[in-house]
Scaffold this motif. Structure first.
Motif, PDB file in Angstrom:
ATOM      1  N   HIS A 101      66.541  37.847  46.180  1.00 37.68           N
ATOM      2  CA  HIS A 101      65.279  38.513  46.519  1.00 37.68           C
ATOM      3  C   HIS A 101      64.782  39.443  45.411  1.00 37.68           C
ATOM      4  O   HIS A 101      63.631  39.865  45.442  1.00 37.68           O
ATOM      5  N   ARG A 102      65.612  39.720  44.415  1.00 41.39           N
ATOM      6  CA  ARG A 102      65.177  40.497  43.257  1.00 41.39           C
ATOM      7  C   ARG A 102      64.700  39.594  42.119  1.00 41.39           C
ATOM      8  O   ARG A 102      64.358  40.069  41.039  1.00 41.39           O
ATOM      9  N   GLY A 103      64.700  38.272  42.357  1.00 40.08           N
ATOM     10  CA  GLY A 103      64.266  37.323  41.337  1.00 40.08           C
ATOM     11  C   GLY A 103      65.345  36.973  40.331  1.00 40.08           C
ATOM     12  O   GLY A 103      65.089  36.244  39.377  1.00 40.08           O
ATOM     13  N   GLU A 104      66.568  37.467  40.552  1.00 36.77           N
ATOM     14  CA  GLU A 104      67.671  37.165  39.642  1.00 36.77           C
ATOM     15  C   GLU A 104      68.208  35.763  39.926  1.00 36.77           C
ATOM     16  O   GLU A 104      68.380  35.397  41.092  1.00 36.77           O
ATOM     17  N   VAL A 105      68.477  35.008  38.883  1.00 36.99           N
ATOM     18  CA  VAL A 105      69.017  33.650  39.037  1.00 36.99           C
ATOM     19  C   VAL A 105      70.523  33.763  39.256  1.00 36.99           C
ATOM     20  O   VAL A 105      71.244  34.289  38.404  1.00 36.99           O
ATOM     21  N   VAL A 106      70.986  33.276  40.413  1.00 37.43           N
ATOM     22  CA  VAL A 106      72.415  33.305  40.729  1.00 37.43           C
ATOM     23  C   VAL A 106      73.071  31.938  40.546  1.00 37.43           C
ATOM     24  O   VAL A 106      74.294  31.838  40.501  1.00 37.43           O
ATOM     25  N   GLN A 107      72.257  30.893  40.445  1.00 48.55           N
ATOM     26  CA  GLN A 107      72.793  29.550  40.192  1.00 48.55           C
ATOM     27  C   GLN A 107      71.718  28.708  39.525  1.00 48.55           C
ATOM     28  O   GLN A 107      70.540  28.812  39.861  1.00 48.55           O
ATOM     29  N   VAL A 108      72.157  27.875  38.596  1.00 44.53           N
ATOM     30  CA  VAL A 108      71.286  26.862  37.995  1.00 44.53           C
ATOM     31  C   VAL A 108      71.965  25.516  38.212  1.00 44.53           C
ATOM     32  O   VAL A 108      73.117  25.326  37.808  1.00 44.53           O
ATOM     33  N   LEU A 109      71.267  24.624  38.870  1.00 42.18           N
ATOM     34  CA  LEU A 109      71.780  23.279  39.127  1.00 42.18           C
ATOM     35  C   LEU A 109      70.824  22.280  38.498  1.00 42.18           C
ATOM     36  O   LEU A 109      69.635  22.250  38.843  1.00 42.18           O
ATOM     37  N   THR A 110      71.343  21.495  37.571  1.00 38.34           N
ATOM     38  CA  THR A 110      70.560  20.396  37.007  1.00 38.34           C
ATOM     39  C   THR A 110      71.183  19.128  37.572  1.00 38.34           C
ATOM     40  O   THR A 110      72.341  18.812  37.271  1.00 38.34           O
ATOM     41  N   SER A 111      70.432  18.451  38.426  1.00 39.74           N
ATOM     42  CA  SER A 111      70.982  17.288  39.120  1.00 39.74           C
ATOM     43  C   SER A 111      70.212  16.024  38.785  1.00 39.74           C
ATOM     44  O   SER A 111      69.011  16.058  38.514  1.00 39.74           O
ATOM     45  N   LYS A 112      70.949  14.924  38.807  1.00 36.52           N
ATOM     46  CA  LYS A 112      70.356  13.596  38.682  1.00 36.52           C
ATOM     47  C   LYS A 112      70.330  13.016  40.086  1.00 36.52           C
ATOM     48  O   LYS A 112      71.378  12.847  40.707  1.00 36.52           O
ATOM     49  N   LEU A 113      69.143  12.738  40.570  1.00 36.86           N
ATOM     50  CA  LEU A 113      68.978  12.229  41.936  1.00 36.86           C
ATOM     51  C   LEU A 113      68.498  10.785  41.912  1.00 36.86           C
ATOM     52  O   LEU A 113      67.628  10.423  41.112  1.00 36.86           O
ATOM     53  N   VAL A 114      69.043   9.980  42.805  1.00 41.93           N
ATOM     54  CA  VAL A 114      68.559   8.612  42.993  1.00 41.93           C
ATOM     55  C   VAL A 114      67.387   8.698  43.963  1.00 41.93           C
ATOM     56  O   VAL A 114      67.541   9.187  45.090  1.00 41.93           O
ATOM     57  N   VAL A 115      66.209   8.261  43.497  1.00 43.25           N
ATOM     58  CA  VAL A 115      65.000   8.380  44.314  1.00 43.25           C
ATOM     59  C   VAL A 115      64.377   6.995  44.482  1.00 43.25           C
ATOM     60  O   VAL A 115      64.155   6.289  43.489  1.00 43.25           O
ATOM     61  N   PRO A 116      64.103   6.610  45.734  1.00 43.26           N
ATOM     62  CA  PRO A 116      63.490   5.296  45.955  1.00 43.26           C
ATOM     63  C   PRO A 116      62.027   5.268  45.525  1.00 43.26           C
ATOM     64  O   PRO A 116      61.334   6.289  45.562  1.00 43.26           O
ATOM     65  N   ARG A 117      61.596   4.097  45.143  1.00 47.01           N
ATOM     66  CA  ARG A 117      60.154   3.890  44.897  1.00 47.01           C
ATOM     67  C   ARG A 117      59.498   3.624  46.230  1.00 47.01           C
ATOM     68  O   ARG A 117      60.133   3.192  47.184  1.00 47.01           O
ATOM     69  N   SER A 118      58.237   3.874  46.288  1.00 43.13           N
ATOM     70  CA  SER A 118      57.483   3.585  47.498  1.00 43.13           C
ATOM     71  C   SER A 118      57.576   2.097  47.799  1.00 43.13           C
ATOM     72  O   SER A 118      57.474   1.277  46.882  1.00 43.13           O
ATOM     73  N   PRO A 119      57.795   1.724  49.076  1.00 48.46           N
ATOM     74  CA  PRO A 119      57.886   0.293  49.398  1.00 48.46           C
ATOM     75  C   PRO A 119      56.672  -0.492  48.933  1.00 48.46           C
ATOM     76  O   PRO A 119      56.788  -1.665  48.574  1.00 48.46           O
ATOM     77  N   SER A 120      55.526   0.144  48.859  1.00 46.18           N
ATOM     78  CA  SER A 120      54.309  -0.569  48.435  1.00 46.18           C
ATOM     79  C   SER A 120      54.280  -0.823  46.926  1.00 46.18           C
ATOM     80  O   SER A 120      53.538  -1.683  46.472  1.00 46.18           O
TER      81      SER A 120
END
Length: 156
Positions: free
Chosen positions: A133-152
């Motif tokens: 709540h003070r704007g301090e960064v307590v964690q940084v996560l850089t993640s690679k996510l598998v994301v589906p394409r739109s079915p269309s």
């Protein structure tokens, strides 16, 4: 509004796009309960021991911060279709999470990589900062996510 309609597919995302999660306030009892089960170190369990540690006070386990980050991402911080399916990542805890901290996650799409071998999906690199709540960064996560394409737009 239909929950799945709110979710974003690979084709809906763009580099630089940001998301902000709801928030969660953490207290000493939650920190100790998590630590008792998953990370039973003195600086997570006991105020007196914590005061004598590197942390100089009670601190949440980094894994507790990570678990809360995941919950905040799932609860609206990263509205990805199909869920948040990880394919790897890096994590850092630049500051400890303390009792009374109200955490919120701010995420940014850093990279979008459509799959050549599986045209129905791709990888999105998401950088998520968990802030108190003070704007301090307590964690940084850089993640690679598998994301589906739109079915269309997926090619069969």
């Amino acid at each position: 509004m239909d929950k799945e309609r709110e979710r974003l597919f690979l084709d809906d995302l763009h580099i630089g796009q940001t998301f902000t999660s709801p928030s969660h306030r953490l207290n000493a009892e939650q920190i100790k309960r998590f630590a008792e089960e998953f990370d039973p170190q003195p600086f997570h369990l006991d105020e007196n021991a914590a005061a004598q540690s590197l942390f100089a006070g009670l601190a949440a386990s980094g894994w507790h911060t990570a678990a809360l980050t995941m919950r905040l991402l799932v609860n609206g911080g990263a509205p990805i279709a199909g869920g948040l399916i990880g394919a790897g990542g890096e994590i850092a805890w630049p500051k400890p999470t303390r009792p009374g901290d109200e955490l919120q996650v701010v995420s940014e799409v850093m990279e979008i990589i459509p799959s050549r071998s599986k045209p129905d999906r791709g990888i999105v690199v998401l950088r998520s900062e968990t802030r108190n709540h003070r704007g301090e960064v307590v964690q940084v996560l850089t993640s690679k996510l598998v994301v589906p394409r739109s079915p269309s737009t997926s090619v069969s």
